[in-house]
Design a protein around this motif. Structure first.
Motif, PDB file in Angstrom:
ATOM      1  N   PHE A 236      21.130  60.568  66.373  1.00 13.50           N
ATOM      2  CA  PHE A 236      22.594  60.563  66.453  1.00 13.50           C
ATOM      3  C   PHE A 236      23.117  59.414  67.318  1.00 13.50           C
ATOM      4  O   PHE A 236      24.184  58.867  67.041  1.00 13.50           O
ATOM      5  N   ASN A 237      22.370  59.039  68.351  1.00 19.13           N
ATOM      6  CA  ASN A 237      22.813  57.917  69.183  1.00 19.13           C
ATOM      7  C   ASN A 237      22.839  56.604  68.406  1.00 19.13           C
ATOM      8  O   ASN A 237      23.696  55.752  68.636  1.00 19.13           O
ATOM      9  N   ARG A 238      21.900  56.446  67.474  1.00 21.94           N
ATOM     10  CA  ARG A 238      21.894  55.217  66.661  1.00 21.94           C
ATOM     11  C   ARG A 238      23.077  55.148  65.713  1.00 21.94           C
ATOM     12  O   ARG A 238      23.428  54.085  65.219  1.00 21.94           O
ATOM     13  N   ALA A 239      23.715  56.284  65.462  1.00 25.91           N
ATOM     14  CA  ALA A 239      24.816  56.326  64.493  1.00 25.91           C
ATOM     15  C   ALA A 239      26.142  55.848  65.065  1.00 25.91           C
ATOM     16  O   ALA A 239      27.115  55.692  64.322  1.00 25.91           O
ATOM     17  N   ASN A 240      26.211  55.606  66.394  1.00 19.08           N
ATOM     18  CA  ASN A 240      27.475  55.175  67.018  1.00 19.08           C
ATOM     19  C   ASN A 240      28.636  56.082  66.603  1.00 19.08           C
ATOM     20  O   ASN A 240      29.644  55.632  66.056  1.00 19.08           O
ATOM     21  N   LEU A 241      28.482  57.354  66.852  1.00 24.40           N
ATOM     22  CA  LEU A 241      29.458  58.347  66.394  1.00 24.40           C
ATOM     23  C   LEU A 241      30.825  58.152  67.035  1.00 24.40           C
ATOM     24  O   LEU A 241      30.939  57.755  68.200  1.00 24.40           O
ATOM     25  N   THR A 242      31.850  58.451  66.257  1.00 29.15           N
ATOM     26  CA  THR A 242      33.215  58.440  66.777  1.00 29.15           C
ATOM     27  C   THR A 242      33.598  59.844  67.248  1.00 29.15           C
ATOM     28  O   THR A 242      32.911  60.835  66.969  1.00 29.15           O
ATOM     29  N   HIS A 243      34.737  59.907  67.938  1.00 34.57           N
ATOM     30  CA  HIS A 243      35.264  61.204  68.388  1.00 34.57           C
ATOM     31  C   HIS A 243      35.429  62.152  67.205  1.00 34.57           C
ATOM     32  O   HIS A 243      35.015  63.321  67.257  1.00 34.57           O
ATOM     33  N   GLN A 244      36.014  61.659  66.107  1.00 32.91           N
ATOM     34  CA  GLN A 244      36.259  62.511  64.953  1.00 32.91           C
ATOM     35  C   GLN A 244      34.951  62.962  64.304  1.00 32.91           C
ATOM     36  O   GLN A 244      34.825  64.101  63.860  1.00 32.91           O
ATOM     37  N   GLU A 245      33.961  62.091  64.260  1.00 30.00           N
ATOM     38  CA  GLU A 245      32.680  62.462  63.664  1.00 30.00           C
ATOM     39  C   GLU A 245      31.974  63.545  64.472  1.00 30.00           C
ATOM     40  O   GLU A 245      31.342  64.448  63.903  1.00 30.00           O
ATOM     41  N   VAL A 246      32.081  63.465  65.805  1.00 29.17           N
ATOM     42  CA  VAL A 246      31.495  64.513  66.641  1.00 29.17           C
ATOM     43  C   VAL A 246      32.155  65.849  66.363  1.00 29.17           C
ATOM     44  O   VAL A 246      31.482  66.892  66.231  1.00 29.17           O
ATOM     45  N   GLN A 247      33.504  65.830  66.241  1.00 31.11           N
ATOM     46  CA  GLN A 247      34.209  67.075  65.951  1.00 31.11           C
ATOM     47  C   GLN A 247      33.782  67.639  64.594  1.00 31.11           C
ATOM     48  O   GLN A 247      33.601  68.850  64.430  1.00 31.11           O
ATOM     49  N   THR A 248      33.605  66.758  63.621  1.00 30.29           N
ATOM     50  CA  THR A 248      33.181  67.198  62.290  1.00 30.29           C
ATOM     51  C   THR A 248      31.782  67.812  62.333  1.00 30.29           C
ATOM     52  O   THR A 248      31.527  68.864  61.729  1.00 30.29           O
ATOM     53  N   LEU A 249      30.865  67.169  63.034  1.00 27.69           N
ATOM     54  CA  LEU A 249      29.508  67.693  63.128  1.00 27.69           C
ATOM     55  C   LEU A 249      29.464  69.052  63.820  1.00 27.69           C
ATOM     56  O   LEU A 249      28.749  69.965  63.385  1.00 27.69           O
ATOM     57  N   ARG A 250      30.263  69.199  64.870  1.00 25.75           N
ATOM     58  CA  ARG A 250      30.271  70.484  65.558  1.00 25.75           C
ATOM     59  C   ARG A 250      30.858  71.572  64.662  1.00 25.75           C
ATOM     60  O   ARG A 250      30.391  72.719  64.654  1.00 25.75           O
ATOM     61  N   GLY A 251      31.860  71.192  63.874  1.00 20.48           N
ATOM     62  CA  GLY A 251      32.411  72.140  62.915  1.00 20.48           C
ATOM     63  C   GLY A 251      31.396  72.537  61.865  1.00 20.48           C
ATOM     64  O   GLY A 251      31.316  73.706  61.448  1.00 20.48           O
ATOM     65  N   MET A 252      30.572  71.585  61.409  1.00 18.69           N
ATOM     66  CA  MET A 252      29.532  71.868  60.432  1.00 18.69           C
ATOM     67  C   MET A 252      28.490  72.832  61.002  1.00 18.69           C
ATOM     68  O   MET A 252      28.023  73.746  60.317  1.00 18.69           O
ATOM     69  N   ILE A 253      28.124  72.627  62.274  1.00 23.50           N
ATOM     70  CA  ILE A 253      27.123  73.495  62.908  1.00 23.50           C
ATOM     71  C   ILE A 253      27.628  74.937  62.949  1.00 23.50           C
ATOM     72  O   ILE A 253      26.902  75.884  62.623  1.00 23.50           O
ATOM     73  N   VAL A 254      28.882  75.096  63.338  1.00 21.11           N
ATOM     74  CA  VAL A 254      29.461  76.438  63.408  1.00 21.11           C
ATOM     75  C   VAL A 254      29.541  77.066  62.019  1.00 21.11           C
ATOM     76  O   VAL A 254      29.218  78.245  61.820  1.00 21.11           O
ATOM     77  N   ALA A 255      29.987  76.256  61.022  1.00 24.61           N
ATOM     78  CA  ALA A 255      30.166  76.785  59.672  1.00 24.61           C
ATOM     79  C   ALA A 255      28.855  77.270  59.082  1.00 24.61           C
ATOM     80  O   ALA A 255      28.819  78.248  58.322  1.00 24.61           O
ATOM     81  N   MET A 256      27.747  76.610  59.425  1.00 24.97           N
ATOM     82  CA  MET A 256      26.450  77.003  58.860  1.00 24.97           C
ATOM     83  C   MET A 256      25.968  78.354  59.370  1.00 24.97           C
ATOM     84  O   MET A 256      25.110  78.971  58.770  1.00 24.97           O
ATOM     85  N   ARG A 257      26.521  78.803  60.477  1.00 27.12           N
ATOM     86  CA  ARG A 257      26.160  80.148  60.916  1.00 27.12           C
ATOM     87  C   ARG A 257      27.324  81.121  60.706  1.00 27.12           C
ATOM     88  O   ARG A 257      27.365  82.219  61.280  1.00 27.12           O
ATOM     89  N   GLY A 258      28.282  80.714  59.852  1.00 29.48           N
ATOM     90  CA  GLY A 258      29.324  81.628  59.430  1.00 29.48           C
ATOM     91  C   GLY A 258      30.496  81.767  60.375  1.00 29.48           C
ATOM     92  O   GLY A 258      31.333  82.668  60.202  1.00 29.48           O
ATOM     93  N   GLY A 259      30.633  80.884  61.339  1.00 30.41           N
ATOM     94  CA  GLY A 259      31.733  80.968  62.277  1.00 30.41           C
ATOM     95  C   GLY A 259      32.832  79.987  61.957  1.00 30.41           C
ATOM     96  O   GLY A 259      32.849  79.354  60.901  1.00 30.41           O
ATOM     97  N   LYS A 260      33.764  79.823  62.892  1.00 31.53           N
ATOM     98  CA  LYS A 260      34.869  78.895  62.730  1.00 31.53           C
ATOM     99  C   LYS A 260      34.979  78.084  64.013  1.00 31.53           C
ATOM    100  O   LYS A 260      35.119  78.650  65.104  1.00 31.53           O
ATOM    101  N   TYR A 261      34.904  76.765  63.880  1.00 37.69           N
ATOM    102  CA  TYR A 261      34.867  75.900  65.054  1.00 37.69           C
ATOM    103  C   TYR A 261      36.267  75.658  65.598  1.00 37.69           C
ATOM    104  O   TYR A 261      37.229  75.423  64.861  1.00 37.69           O
ATOM    105  N   LYS A 262      36.407  75.697  66.919  1.00 32.45           N
ATOM    106  CA  LYS A 262      37.663  75.375  67.588  1.00 32.45           C
ATOM    107  C   LYS A 262      37.378  74.267  68.592  1.00 32.45           C
ATOM    108  O   LYS A 262      36.554  74.443  69.486  1.00 32.45           O
ATOM    109  N   ALA A 263      38.047  73.149  68.430  1.00 30.22           N
ATOM    110  CA  ALA A 263      37.806  71.998  69.299  1.00 30.22           C
ATOM    111  C   ALA A 263      38.187  72.293  70.743  1.00 30.22           C
ATOM    112  O   ALA A 263      39.108  73.042  70.993  1.00 30.22           O
TER     113      ALA A 263
END
Length: 263
Positions: A236-263
């Protein structure tokens, strides 16, 4: 194209030239097709060159095919000058450079387009008027044309095939001229409306991801866990992630276990 206002430019400069009062002149000797002239004019304006001169154009001038192929480079086409003799086309120039791919007997300085650009910039900055001479499409320049020039310009290409069409040759010279006068980084990341993620945001992402991987049983061998976690962080460090991309990834992690992500 420059956004600099006319009143902020040197006398005689125009916005389409990037603020240069007397950019290099392009001289085409015996150009054959209007199509080629028009494409060369288009290449010129791409690079802030607006002074085109023709010597004995085969199909005459003006030429409808040239206008059509210029694709809007009307300022070049409309101000094109036609001459019967090379000497007249070059008469007001202080420096003349001639393009050729072939080795000649004349002893002359030889530039690449990249090397020529700062040379022309320096000459223009001293108030000199410079021009670049291009020969006929079929034969290229002749020895008498080389004798008229201060130096030769040769494009370093595949020795087994150096053939360029007229517009390509003009573009190579023009591109280096333009690049020598602009300050554009060789690489930049387009961020649009976001910004690079902070270290804190990345650390929170990694902790969140590792927690879920722990819960899922991904780290099956505890002794290997530190090294596996470091490898994941490196990905992930090599990807030079943006603020929005981090938020998207965290939302994906939550969604995969059936939850809802809140920033």
């Amino acid at each position: 194209m420059s956004d600099v206002a006319d009143e902020a430019m040197p006398d005689g400069a125009r916005p389409e030239t990037g603020g240069i009062a007397n950019p290099p002149v392009i001289v085409l000797i015996e150009p054959q097709l209007g199509d080629n002239i028009g494409k060369a004019a288009r290449a010129m304006l791409n690079c802030g060159l607006v002074d085109l001169r023709l010597v004995r154009p085969r199909d005459g001038w003006p030429n409808e095919r040239a206008t059509a192929n210029a694709s809007g480079a009307d300022i070049v086409i409309d101000n094109t000058k036609v001459f019967e003799r090379e000497e007249d086309a070059l008469a007001d120039l202080n420096r003349v450079y001639v393009t050729t791919a072939r080795t000649r007997d004349a002893i002359k300085p030889v530039f690449t387009p990249k090397g020529l650009a700062p040379e022309m910039r320096a000459n223009v900055s001293r108030g000199e008027k410079v021009g670049v001479l291009f020969g006929p499409e079929r034969t290229g320049v002749r020895n008498e044309h080389i004798s008229m020039a201060d130096a030769v310009v040769t494009v370093p290409l595949n020795p087994g095939f150096t053939s360029l069409n007229l517009a390509q040759a003009v573009l190579l010279i023009g591109y280096e001229w333009w690049q020598a006068g602009v300050d554009v980084p060789d690489y930049q990341m387009m961020m649009n409306d976001t910004f690079p993620a902070t270290r804190d945001e990345l650390d929170r992402l990694f902790e969140h991801l590792e927690m879920e991987l722990d819960n899922s049983g991904f780290f099956r061998v505890e002794a290997k866990r530190p090294n596996m976690a470091r490898n994941i962080r490196n990905i992930f460090n090599r990807a030079n992630l943006t603020h929005q991309e981090v938020q998207t990834l965290r939302g994906m992690i939550v969604a995969m276990r059936g939850g809802k992500y809140k920033a």
